[in-house]
Design an enzyme around this catalytic site. Sequence first.
Site, PDB file in Angstrom:
ATOM      1  N   LEU A 141       0.832  -1.209   0.000  1.00 17.41           N
ATOM      2  CA  LEU A 141       0.000   0.000   0.000  1.00 17.41           C
ATOM      3  C   LEU A 141       0.862   1.253   0.000  1.00 17.41           C
ATOM      4  CD1 LEU A 141      -2.648  -1.135   2.632  1.00 17.41           C
ATOM      5  CD2 LEU A 141      -2.999  -0.818   0.168  1.00 17.41           C
ATOM      6  N   GLY A 166       7.401   3.493   3.516  1.00 16.97           N
ATOM      7  CA  GLY A 166       7.975   4.619   4.227  1.00 16.97           C
ATOM      8  C   GLY A 166       9.476   4.541   4.077  1.00 16.97           C
ATOM      9  N   THR A 167      10.187   5.217   4.921  1.00 10.95           N
ATOM     10  CA  THR A 167      11.625   5.276   4.763  1.00 10.95           C
ATOM     11  C   THR A 167      12.283   3.941   5.083  1.00 10.95           C
ATOM     12  OG1 THR A 167      11.369   7.523   5.464  1.00 10.95           O
ATOM     13  CG2 THR A 167      13.608   6.712   5.291  1.00 10.95           C
ATOM     14  N   LYS A 203       1.568  -2.839   9.063  1.00  8.91           N
ATOM     15  CA  LYS A 203       2.773  -2.011   8.976  1.00  8.91           C
ATOM     16  C   LYS A 203       3.958  -2.895   9.358  1.00  8.91           C
ATOM     17  CE  LYS A 203       4.754   2.458   9.868  1.00  8.91           C
ATOM     18  NZ  LYS A 203       4.485   3.867  10.071  1.00  8.91           N
ATOM     19  N   ASP A 235       4.192  14.959  12.551  1.00  6.72           N
ATOM     20  CA  ASP A 235       4.424  14.556  11.155  1.00  6.72           C
ATOM     21  C   ASP A 235       3.136  14.702  10.338  1.00  6.72           C
ATOM     22  OD1 ASP A 235       5.888  13.680   8.997  1.00  6.72           O
ATOM     23  OD2 ASP A 235       5.887  11.563   9.571  1.00  6.72           O
TER      24      ASP A 235
HETATM   25  N1  LIG Z   1      -4.094   1.595   6.790  1.00  4.43           N
HETATM   26  C1  LIG Z   1      -3.689   1.925   5.562  1.00  4.43           C
HETATM   27  N2  LIG Z   1      -4.510   1.752   4.492  1.00  4.43           N
HETATM   28  C2  LIG Z   1      -4.105   2.115   3.248  1.00  4.43           C
HETATM   29  N3  LIG Z   1      -2.893   2.655   2.966  1.00  4.43           N
HETATM   30  C3  LIG Z   1      -2.044   2.850   3.977  1.00  4.43           C
HETATM   31  C4  LIG Z   1      -2.382   2.498   5.328  1.00  4.43           C
HETATM   32  N4  LIG Z   1      -1.345   2.809   6.139  1.00  4.43           N
HETATM   33  C5  LIG Z   1      -0.400   3.321   5.338  1.00  4.43           C
HETATM   34  N5  LIG Z   1      -0.791   3.358   4.055  1.00  4.43           N
HETATM   35  C6  LIG Z   1      -0.005   3.875   2.919  1.00  4.43           C
HETATM   36  O1  LIG Z   1       1.361   3.586   3.166  1.00  4.43           O
HETATM   37  C7  LIG Z   1       2.129   4.805   3.224  1.00  4.43           C
HETATM   38  C8  LIG Z   1       3.267   4.670   4.236  1.00  4.43           C
HETATM   39  O2  LIG Z   1       2.727   4.450   5.518  1.00  4.43           O
HETATM   40  P1  LIG Z   1       3.376   5.073   6.840  1.00  4.43           P
HETATM   41  O3  LIG Z   1       3.334   6.568   6.766  1.00  4.43           O
HETATM   42  O4  LIG Z   1       2.744   4.454   8.031  1.00  4.43           O
HETATM   43  O5  LIG Z   1       4.852   4.572   6.694  1.00  4.43           O
HETATM   44  P2  LIG Z   1       6.145   5.269   7.311  1.00  4.43           P
HETATM   45  O6  LIG Z   1       7.274   4.301   7.185  1.00  4.43           O
HETATM   46  O7  LIG Z   1       5.842   5.754   8.697  1.00  4.43           O
HETATM   47  O8  LIG Z   1       6.286   6.491   6.316  1.00  4.43           O
HETATM   48  P3  LIG Z   1       7.106   7.823   6.532  1.00  4.43           P
HETATM   49  O9  LIG Z   1       8.414   7.619   5.835  1.00  4.43           O
HETATM   50  O10 LIG Z   1       6.222   8.862   5.875  1.00  4.43           O
HETATM   51  O11 LIG Z   1       7.219   8.025   8.016  1.00  4.43           O
HETATM   52  C9  LIG Z   1       1.105   5.897   3.566  1.00  4.43           C
HETATM   53  O12 LIG Z   1       1.520   7.171   3.102  1.00  4.43           O
HETATM   54  C10 LIG Z   1      -0.140   5.377   2.835  1.00  4.43           C
HETATM   55  O13 LIG Z   1      -0.117   5.762   1.467  1.00  4.43           O
END
Ligand SMILES: Nc1ncnc2c1ncn2[C@@H]1O[C@H](COP(=O)(O)OP(=O)(O)OP(=O)(O)O)[C@@H](O)[C@H]1O
Length: 383
Positions: free
Chosen positions: A72, A75-76, A95, A187
């Site tokens: 989906l 992230g980093t 996640k 954030d």
């Molecule tokens: N519950 C969900 N349903 C659908 N898409 C999701 C969901 N959670 C996350 N995503 C998608 O996945 C992407 C990355 O999720 P998330 O921000 O939790 O990751 P991160 O590793 O924390 O990212 P960042 O580098 O921005 O901190 C989100 O921007 C979104 O597009």
Amino acid sequence: MAPLKPSTDSSSGNQENNANNNFLRPNSAIFNSESEEDLASLRSKSRSPRCSTSENLQMLNLRDHYEIAKDLGRGTYGKVVQATCKETGTKIALKILPKSSTKLRDFQREFNMSYYLSPHASIVDSYNVAFETRASYVFAMEFAPMGDLFDSIPPQVGMSETDTKTVLKQVSSALEFMHSKKLVHRDVKPENILVMAPDFTRVKLMDFGMTRRDSAMVRKTNGSIPYTPPEICEAVRNESILVTSGADVWAMGVLLFCMLTGNFPWENADIGDIYFKEFILWQRRKTTKIPSQWRKFSPRLMKFFRKTLDIKPNRRSPVKEISKYMSDPWIVRPSDISEHESDSGTEAEQVDHLSIMLRDHGIETKVDKRVRDRRISEWLLSL
Ligand SMILES: Nc1ncnc2c1ncn2[C@@H]1O[C@H](COP(=O)(O)OP(=O)(O)OP(=O)(O)O)[C@@H](O)[C@H]1O
């Protein structure tokens, strides 16, 4: 004006950590163990545990229990995948944070935050499911079929005023809830707002990896993106910074601009950024000229921006202030804006104006850039 791009994109203003692109990752400094326990106990009081939790991580083989449909988002350091629980048939989002780049403590903090906050209607629903695999830490949350808000903002056009108001009302409610619990999201950006309904009547704030207690001291480990407030932009790497709800207020102001225009107002809230400089001159009433990219907004909305995007965090309005502006028109037609422009000069004239003001205040331009920027910020704060 900077075109709207995902703020994890290396061109979006990250100055310090572009090389490994980790500027949005949770900081490792932060919550003391006492606060961690507070959250865990609050969470268990408010919701009953159903299975493996972050304090009691079970070792599982992901594919034994879940059917993985697709990625989906990434992230980093981690990714989010759509999955179906084999036992219950429920569609969820997982996640997945690799152990190689995630400390257990950071994972626990993010999961606990998500779970604790999820009863709010405008915050993503986290299930009480967290486990580890051989290579990763994993937690489960509700699946948002329409993805995140970033994809709903037409680049360089923006969303309609009605849809923007619908989204902002919910985001400010989620932030107000967090701030009432003395938590700061840190954030806020379109990529962290999930869209649950096509008419935006249900959107949800997510990603609590950077959330910290209000008034905590954290170290700056990440670079800056367009939503980062000036007091954090100006801090150097590893400098201690104070966590304040004003950071979310600032990001909400930038988010509002992005939603209504499809552009960022600036790349960095840093005096070296011409678009930021222009805005701050207007914000501090050093000029009556509204910078060109802000002229489509009504005087009432500009008043809101002036109160939200204040250089001093403690002078920024609380997020709930937005409710006072909800019934006002926010966008003026092009024919209505000539009045705003009447006292305007060119952008170049405005930059000259700033240079003269800086010289008059004894701020040299030949000193080291960081020292100069710091002096300029101090001067602006003293205005
Ligand atoms: N519950 C969900 N349903 C659908 N898409 C999701 C969901 N959670 C996350 N995503 C998608 O996945 C992407 C990355 O999720 P998330 O921000 O939790 O990751 P991160 O590793 O924390 O990212 P960042 O580098 O921005 O901190 C989100 O921007 C979104 O597009």
